[in-house]
Design an enzyme around this catalytic site. Structure first.
Site, PDB file in Angstrom:
ATOM      1  N   CYS A  95       0.496  11.975  15.876  1.00 33.09           N
ATOM      2  CA  CYS A  95       1.885  12.017  16.314  1.00 33.09           C
ATOM      3  C   CYS A  95       2.130  13.106  17.348  1.00 33.09           C
ATOM      4  O   CYS A  95       1.384  14.064  17.472  1.00 33.09           O
ATOM      5  CB  CYS A  95       2.819  12.283  15.132  1.00 33.09           C
ATOM      6  SG  CYS A  95       2.650  11.162  13.758  1.00 33.09           S
ATOM      7  N   GLY A 121      -0.132   9.516  20.658  1.00 32.86           N
ATOM      8  CA  GLY A 121       0.211   8.320  19.902  1.00 32.86           C
ATOM      9  C   GLY A 121       0.620   7.206  20.837  1.00 32.86           C
ATOM     10  O   GLY A 121       1.489   7.398  21.685  1.00 32.86           O
ATOM     11  N   ASN A 195       5.072  15.492  12.662  1.00 32.68           N
ATOM     12  CA  ASN A 195       3.663  15.459  13.037  1.00 32.68           C
ATOM     13  C   ASN A 195       2.883  16.174  11.947  1.00 32.68           C
ATOM     14  O   ASN A 195       3.117  17.351  11.691  1.00 32.68           O
ATOM     15  CB  ASN A 195       3.443  16.153  14.388  1.00 32.68           C
ATOM     16  CG  ASN A 195       1.976  16.208  14.774  1.00 32.68           C
ATOM     17  OD1 ASN A 195       1.168  15.407  14.332  1.00 32.68           O
ATOM     18  ND2 ASN A 195       1.626  17.166  15.611  1.00 32.68           N
ATOM     19  N   GLY A 196       1.989  15.458  11.276  1.00 28.70           N
ATOM     20  CA  GLY A 196       1.196  16.065  10.216  1.00 28.70           C
ATOM     21  C   GLY A 196       0.948  15.090   9.088  1.00 28.70           C
ATOM     22  O   GLY A 196       1.114  13.876   9.231  1.00 28.70           O
ATOM     23  N   TYR A 336     -10.263  18.395  21.534  1.00 28.02           N
ATOM     24  CA  TYR A 336     -10.067  17.003  21.946  1.00 28.02           C
ATOM     25  C   TYR A 336      -8.620  16.573  22.136  1.00 28.02           C
ATOM     26  O   TYR A 336      -8.271  15.961  23.130  1.00 28.02           O
ATOM     27  CB  TYR A 336     -10.736  16.082  20.918  1.00 28.02           C
ATOM     28  CG  TYR A 336     -10.532  14.606  21.164  1.00 28.02           C
ATOM     29  CD1 TYR A 336     -11.118  13.972  22.262  1.00 28.02           C
ATOM     30  CD2 TYR A 336      -9.746  13.843  20.304  1.00 28.02           C
ATOM     31  CE1 TYR A 336     -10.931  12.613  22.499  1.00 28.02           C
ATOM     32  CE2 TYR A 336      -9.563  12.482  20.519  1.00 28.02           C
ATOM     33  CZ  TYR A 336     -10.149  11.875  21.618  1.00 28.02           C
ATOM     34  OH  TYR A 336      -9.958  10.536  21.843  1.00 28.02           O
TER      35      TYR A 336
END
Length: 589
Positions: A95, A121, A195-196, A336
């Site tokens: 996310c 995303g 996000n998580g 990344y």
């Protein structure tokens, strides 16, 4: 828990330019609320530390937890992997979030910020805007540009908005699971983008359902809304604090109400969240600074681990959650996930990756004629490798940016079809050359083996793989989509066995010792669970992977039929700790 404004140590000092320098928390569990609201520009940018240390080359062989996890199937290698398999042979950031307060074009700025974070995303996007104290929401499946157009953005007026981009691992991405979520409760409405990943989601959901809560999605984020609704705390932002105290795992979230924007980050700071400000004074929160750059917002600082920031007509207020442990920020943001032009956890992502490449050249040298990268994520590390080795960097692989998720393959199967759709070798660069190819990571190994084969078919005399991260041996439970541990090739094979499987002439990973030295004093503030199997927050439940969408989309088949659908939590932590004890010294405490 009630807040107090006196007699409590400040554990989220806004005057402190570096989160790594936060004082140790006391044993008290009281909240601290700043007595004064923050003025327009009170923040200090975080100090960026150079990454210069080097270390002798060492390489991890078989991982320390391979005997704990069992493998029930042979590793596939038929040379005809599907396109989706190739596409999924990387960890996936799930996310990206954004929140804006105080700009008359808040929804349009959210749209642009989400576009800047599209890499976080690609399968769902949404925006919630507030106009005349009414929360209006538009969500959809697809890229940001697919979901929103001029007419839809016209339906989202207001000077406050939050947005979200979502990654879904398999099947159709259900619209009802696309965030931000909006819910009404007795004191108004609230929207949230998250996000998580919450490691105690199942327990929380079961308890809520036992008490009558009804869930509409399979997302762990919905739990947060239920916890806020049942909280007895006042005012609203203390409801958020009360809810977050019950959460375990990773969460960087933005909330919006009729008159407030709130940003919160979990006590470990697993996932990034930054704050910026536009020239008109509008406050912006986003997962990455690249989003701030596009909408011309100036980066001010991170939201600190364990911090709640509330923005309203009176300015910005900071509230600290329960005393928090040492930060454990996701190292894969620098390896990344994040864009190279972002600053994440106070560090330039570009500089980090460049130094990763330099270390590989110093500690795993090899005679070569050209250095190439697996685009796009391996490019910066390859530039560092080439510069340090004194060997030219060239584009030996050209990436197609116009490939969708699926393609119709001809009836006569094309070998390595998925890789060839995305990557095209340049014969003039490769033919007769000894080639070093730099990539960010190896997950299952399927894509790497096909890339090596592609390069040799294009005439490369030798192919030497250099990986700008340590071997990934464990699944992530903190908001990153990784395969189960038994699917990870480094969890099953030694480096030499991986080299033979991939078919390259030599293979080296970034040594974990060197990674720690590069990070310097901040090394203890990063999470290395995917490299070590040592989890800062112990995963005690089953982890849902690929299953939520599968079930909700009404597809046929049993859950057990989904490859890697469920990943068991570590039921016997003592055994795991015994198994990995021999590797403990390589990782910060």
């Amino acid at each position: 828990m009630a807040a107090t404004t006196t007699g409590t140590a400040n554990i989220c000092p806004l005057s402190n330019p570096s989160p790594s320098a936060n004082p140790k928390p006391s044993q008290k569990t009281h909240l601290s609320l700043f007595s004064k609201t923050l003025q327009k520009n009170p923040f200090f940018p975080q100090k960026q530390q150079s990454l210069t240390h080097k270390n002798n080359f060492t390489v991890l062989s078989k991982n320390p937890i391979s005997e704990f996890f069992t493998t029930n199937k042979e590793y596939p290698d038929d040379g005809f992997g599907s396109f989706d398999d190739d596409d999924d042979d990387k960890p996936r950031e799930e996310c990206g979030v954004v929140g804006i307060y105080g700009d008359p074009e808040a929804s349009r700025l959210c749209y642009l910020a989400l576009h800047a974070m599209q890499h976080r995303g690609q399968e769902g996007a949404g925006i919630v805007a507030v106009n005349n104290k009414v929360l209006q929401s538009i969500t959809g499946v697809g890229l940001v540009s697919d979901v929103f157009n001029q007419s839809k953005l016209d339906q989202l007026p207001g000077d406050m908005a939050i947005g979200h981009v979502r990654y879904s691992t398999a099947g159709s991405s259900m619209l009802k699971n696309v965030q931000p979520f909006v819910a009404g409760y007795r004191f108004g409405s609230v929207g949230v983008a998250h996000n998580g990943n919450l490691v105690n989601y199942n327990t929380l959901r079961a308890n809520l359902e036992d008490n009558g809560s009804i869930f509409n999605t399979s997302s762990d984020t919905e739990v947060v809304l239920h916890l806020i609704a049942i909280s007895k705390a006042r005012p609203f932002f203390l409801r958020i604090v009360d809810a977050c105290e019950k959460l375990e795992g990773a969460y960087s979230m933005v909330f919006v109400t009729e008159d407030k924007l709130v940003a919160v980050r979990d006590p470990y700071g697993f996932r990034p969240l930054v704050m910026g400000r536009r020239s008109n004074g509008a406050v912006v929160f986003a997962s990455e600074t690249c989003a701030l750059d596009l909408i011309e917002a100036t980066y001010e600082r991170e939201v600190y681990p364990g911090e709640v920031l509330m923005v309203d007509k009176d300015g910005v207020q900071s509230l600290c959650l329960m005393p928090h442990p040492e930060p454990k920020q996701c190292i894969f943001e620098h390896i990344y996930f994040a864009l190279p032009n972002s600053v994440v956890f106070g560090r330039s992502v570009y500089e980090s990756r460049y130094h990763f490449g330099e270390v590989l050249a110093t500690e795993a040298p090899v005679e070569c004629d050209v250095v190439i990268a697996v685009p796009d994520s391996g490019v910066v590390a390859a530039l560092g490798y080439a510069a340090k080795a004194g060997v030219p960097f060239q584009q030996g692989l050209i990436r197609s940016h116009y490939v969708g998720r699926t393609f119709i393959e001809p009836s006569q199967k094309i070998r390595d079809f998925g890789v060839k759709l995305k990557l095209s070798p340049v014969r003039g660069v490769l033919e007769g050359k000894r080639v070093v190819v730099v990539d960010d990571s190896i997950v299952r190994g399927t894509t790497s083996s096909k890339i090596v084969r592609l390069l040799k078919e294009a005439g490369a005399k030798e192919v030497h793989m250099r990986i700008a991260s340590p071997p990934i041996i464990a699944s992530c439970y903190y908001g990153v989509d990784t395969p189960s541990s038994e699917e990870l090739i480094s969890n099953r094979m030694s480096v030499e066995e991986i080299r033979e499987f991939i078919g390259c002439d030599s293979l080296a990973f970034l040594p974990i010792d060197s990674l720690n030295k590069l990070l310097g004093d901040d090394s203890q503030n990063f999470c290395y669970a995917c490299f070590s199997g040592k989890y800062p927050v112990k995963p005690k439940e089953m982890k849902v992977k690929r299953v939520g969408d599968f079930v909700d989309d009404g597809l046929n088949g049993s859950i057990q039929s989904i490859d890697g659908g469920w990943v068991k939590g570590l039921q016997n932590q003592d055994k795991v700790e015994d198994v990995i004890a021999s590797n403990t010294s390589k990782f910060p405490p």
